[in-house]
Design a protein around this motif. Sequence first.
Motif, PDB file in Angstrom:
ATOM      1  N   GLN A  78     -40.179 102.258  80.789  1.00 45.05           N
ATOM      2  CA  GLN A  78     -40.583 100.886  81.097  1.00 45.05           C
ATOM      3  C   GLN A  78     -41.546 100.827  82.285  1.00 45.05           C
ATOM      4  O   GLN A  78     -42.469 100.004  82.287  1.00 45.05           O
ATOM      5  CB  GLN A  78     -39.344 100.018  81.367  1.00 45.05           C
ATOM      6  CG  GLN A  78     -39.667  98.549  81.487  1.00 45.05           C
ATOM      7  CD  GLN A  78     -38.431  97.671  81.437  1.00 45.05           C
ATOM      8  OE1 GLN A  78     -37.408  98.071  80.897  1.00 45.05           O
ATOM      9  NE2 GLN A  78     -38.545  96.486  81.988  1.00 45.05           N
ATOM     10  N   VAL A  79     -41.378 101.692  83.253  1.00 43.44           N
ATOM     11  CA  VAL A  79     -42.263 101.702  84.423  1.00 43.44           C
ATOM     12  C   VAL A  79     -43.688 102.071  83.999  1.00 43.44           C
ATOM     13  O   VAL A  79     -44.660 101.413  84.384  1.00 43.44           O
ATOM     14  CB  VAL A  79     -41.730 102.669  85.512  1.00 43.44           C
ATOM     15  CG1 VAL A  79     -42.741 102.823  86.640  1.00 43.44           C
ATOM     16  CG2 VAL A  79     -40.388 102.177  86.036  1.00 43.44           C
ATOM     17  N   GLU A  80     -43.809 103.126  83.203  1.00 42.23           N
ATOM     18  CA  GLU A  80     -45.136 103.553  82.735  1.00 42.23           C
ATOM     19  C   GLU A  80     -45.760 102.492  81.834  1.00 42.23           C
ATOM     20  O   GLU A  80     -46.956 102.203  81.929  1.00 42.23           O
ATOM     21  CB  GLU A  80     -45.033 104.878  81.983  1.00 42.23           C
ATOM     22  CG  GLU A  80     -46.380 105.394  81.518  1.00 42.23           C
ATOM     23  CD  GLU A  80     -46.287 106.705  80.742  1.00 42.23           C
ATOM     24  OE1 GLU A  80     -47.325 107.111  80.196  1.00 42.23           O
ATOM     25  OE2 GLU A  80     -45.194 107.300  80.662  1.00 42.23           O
ATOM     26  N   LEU A  81     -44.966 101.897  80.956  1.00 39.32           N
ATOM     27  CA  LEU A  81     -45.459 100.843  80.071  1.00 39.32           C
ATOM     28  C   LEU A  81     -45.946  99.649  80.883  1.00 39.32           C
ATOM     29  O   LEU A  81     -47.020  99.093  80.616  1.00 39.32           O
ATOM     30  CB  LEU A  81     -44.354 100.425  79.104  1.00 39.32           C
ATOM     31  CG  LEU A  81     -44.690  99.327  78.099  1.00 39.32           C
ATOM     32  CD1 LEU A  81     -45.882  99.705  77.237  1.00 39.32           C
ATOM     33  CD2 LEU A  81     -43.462  99.030  77.239  1.00 39.32           C
ATOM     34  N   THR A  82     -45.181  99.268  81.901  1.00 41.06           N
ATOM     35  CA  THR A  82     -45.585  98.162  82.779  1.00 41.06           C
ATOM     36  C   THR A  82     -46.911  98.464  83.443  1.00 41.06           C
ATOM     37  O   THR A  82     -47.802  97.607  83.501  1.00 41.06           O
ATOM     38  CB  THR A  82     -44.501  97.890  83.840  1.00 41.06           C
ATOM     39  OG1 THR A  82     -43.286  97.539  83.188  1.00 41.06           O
ATOM     40  CG2 THR A  82     -44.911  96.778  84.784  1.00 41.06           C
ATOM     41  N   GLU A  83     -47.081  99.679  83.922  1.00 39.12           N
ATOM     42  CA  GLU A  83     -48.326 100.059  84.591  1.00 39.12           C
ATOM     43  C   GLU A  83     -49.504 100.037  83.614  1.00 39.12           C
ATOM     44  O   GLU A  83     -50.591  99.593  83.965  1.00 39.12           O
ATOM     45  CB  GLU A  83     -48.191 101.432  85.253  1.00 39.12           C
ATOM     46  CG  GLU A  83     -49.429 101.860  86.015  1.00 39.12           C
ATOM     47  CD  GLU A  83     -49.915 100.846  87.049  1.00 39.12           C
ATOM     48  OE1 GLU A  83     -51.149 100.777  87.254  1.00 39.12           O
ATOM     49  OE2 GLU A  83     -49.089 100.108  87.622  1.00 39.12           O
ATOM     50  N   ARG A  84     -49.306 100.498  82.409  1.00 39.24           N
ATOM     51  CA  ARG A  84     -50.391 100.453  81.413  1.00 39.24           C
ATOM     52  C   ARG A  84     -50.801  99.014  81.122  1.00 39.24           C
ATOM     53  O   ARG A  84     -51.984  98.696  81.059  1.00 39.24           O
ATOM     54  CB  ARG A  84     -49.960 101.141  80.122  1.00 39.24           C
ATOM     55  CG  ARG A  84     -49.911 102.634  80.223  1.00 39.24           C
ATOM     56  CD  ARG A  84     -49.573 103.272  78.896  1.00 39.24           C
ATOM     57  NE  ARG A  84     -49.417 104.704  79.051  1.00 39.24           N
ATOM     58  CZ  ARG A  84     -49.377 105.542  78.042  1.00 39.24           C
ATOM     59  NH1 ARG A  84     -49.464 105.112  76.809  1.00 39.24           N
ATOM     60  NH2 ARG A  84     -49.230 106.839  78.258  1.00 39.24           N
ATOM     61  N   GLY A  92     -42.710  91.469  81.947  1.00 36.05           N
ATOM     62  CA  GLY A  92     -42.067  90.774  80.833  1.00 36.05           C
ATOM     63  C   GLY A  92     -42.407  91.392  79.486  1.00 36.05           C
ATOM     64  O   GLY A  92     -41.541  91.561  78.629  1.00 36.05           O
ATOM     65  N   TRP A  93     -43.687  91.733  79.305  1.00 43.20           N
ATOM     66  CA  TRP A  93     -44.102  92.350  78.050  1.00 43.20           C
ATOM     67  C   TRP A  93     -43.438  93.717  77.879  1.00 43.20           C
ATOM     68  O   TRP A  93     -42.986  94.071  76.795  1.00 43.20           O
ATOM     69  CB  TRP A  93     -45.626  92.479  77.995  1.00 43.20           C
ATOM     70  CG  TRP A  93     -46.356  91.195  77.749  1.00 43.20           C
ATOM     71  CD1 TRP A  93     -46.425  90.113  78.579  1.00 43.20           C
ATOM     72  CD2 TRP A  93     -47.130  90.850  76.603  1.00 43.20           C
ATOM     73  NE1 TRP A  93     -47.198  89.136  78.004  1.00 43.20           N
ATOM     74  CE2 TRP A  93     -47.650  89.562  76.807  1.00 43.20           C
ATOM     75  CE3 TRP A  93     -47.442  91.526  75.428  1.00 43.20           C
ATOM     76  CZ2 TRP A  93     -48.455  88.925  75.873  1.00 43.20           C
ATOM     77  CZ3 TRP A  93     -48.259  90.887  74.499  1.00 43.20           C
ATOM     78  CH2 TRP A  93     -48.753  89.599  74.725  1.00 43.20           C
ATOM     79  N   ALA A  94     -43.404  94.504  78.968  1.00 42.78           N
ATOM     80  CA  ALA A  94     -42.787  95.837  78.900  1.00 42.78           C
ATOM     81  C   ALA A  94     -41.283  95.715  78.629  1.00 42.78           C
ATOM     82  O   ALA A  94     -40.737  96.455  77.801  1.00 42.78           O
ATOM     83  CB  ALA A  94     -43.029  96.601  80.204  1.00 42.78           C
TER      84      ALA A  94
END
Length: 147
Positions: A3-9, A20-22
């Motif tokens: 989730q952290v990497e997804l949030t950063e992307r 929220g999207w992640a």
Amino acid sequence: MDQVELTERLRRLGCPDPEGWARSQMEEGIPQLARYVFLRQAWKRILGENDHGWIENVLQNLQRSPDAPYAGQGHALKRLRELGARDEDLTDLVRGAQAELLFDFCYLLEDPGELEGGNLRAILGAGGTGFGGPRFGTNRQPARISA
């Protein structure tokens, strides 16, 4: 991807609510990164509010090929300008039509609707088309993902 990497992307892509999207992708299994990229890239193809250059492009194409497919667009623009239509009004009209078409495509990705002579949902089954397109609210605006 966590989730952290997804949030950063999502943040790097300019997502207004990357957390929220992640979270939605991780907890609900909705492919939000793909959805966001699709919406972002698709929206770039909609005319900008002050982008009137398209009009000259269409009229130049009309001069080169007055009988080409879709040359009617150029003929109509020429007539409308002769009647005094302002470029701002023409752009507003086309921009609105483009946005409506994009919304319709997004609805189709989420729910293909009815098929002539049969129920497409019944034929496709519960999984639908599998595209998992962007979700839209009742006001035809992209659904915001709550935090």
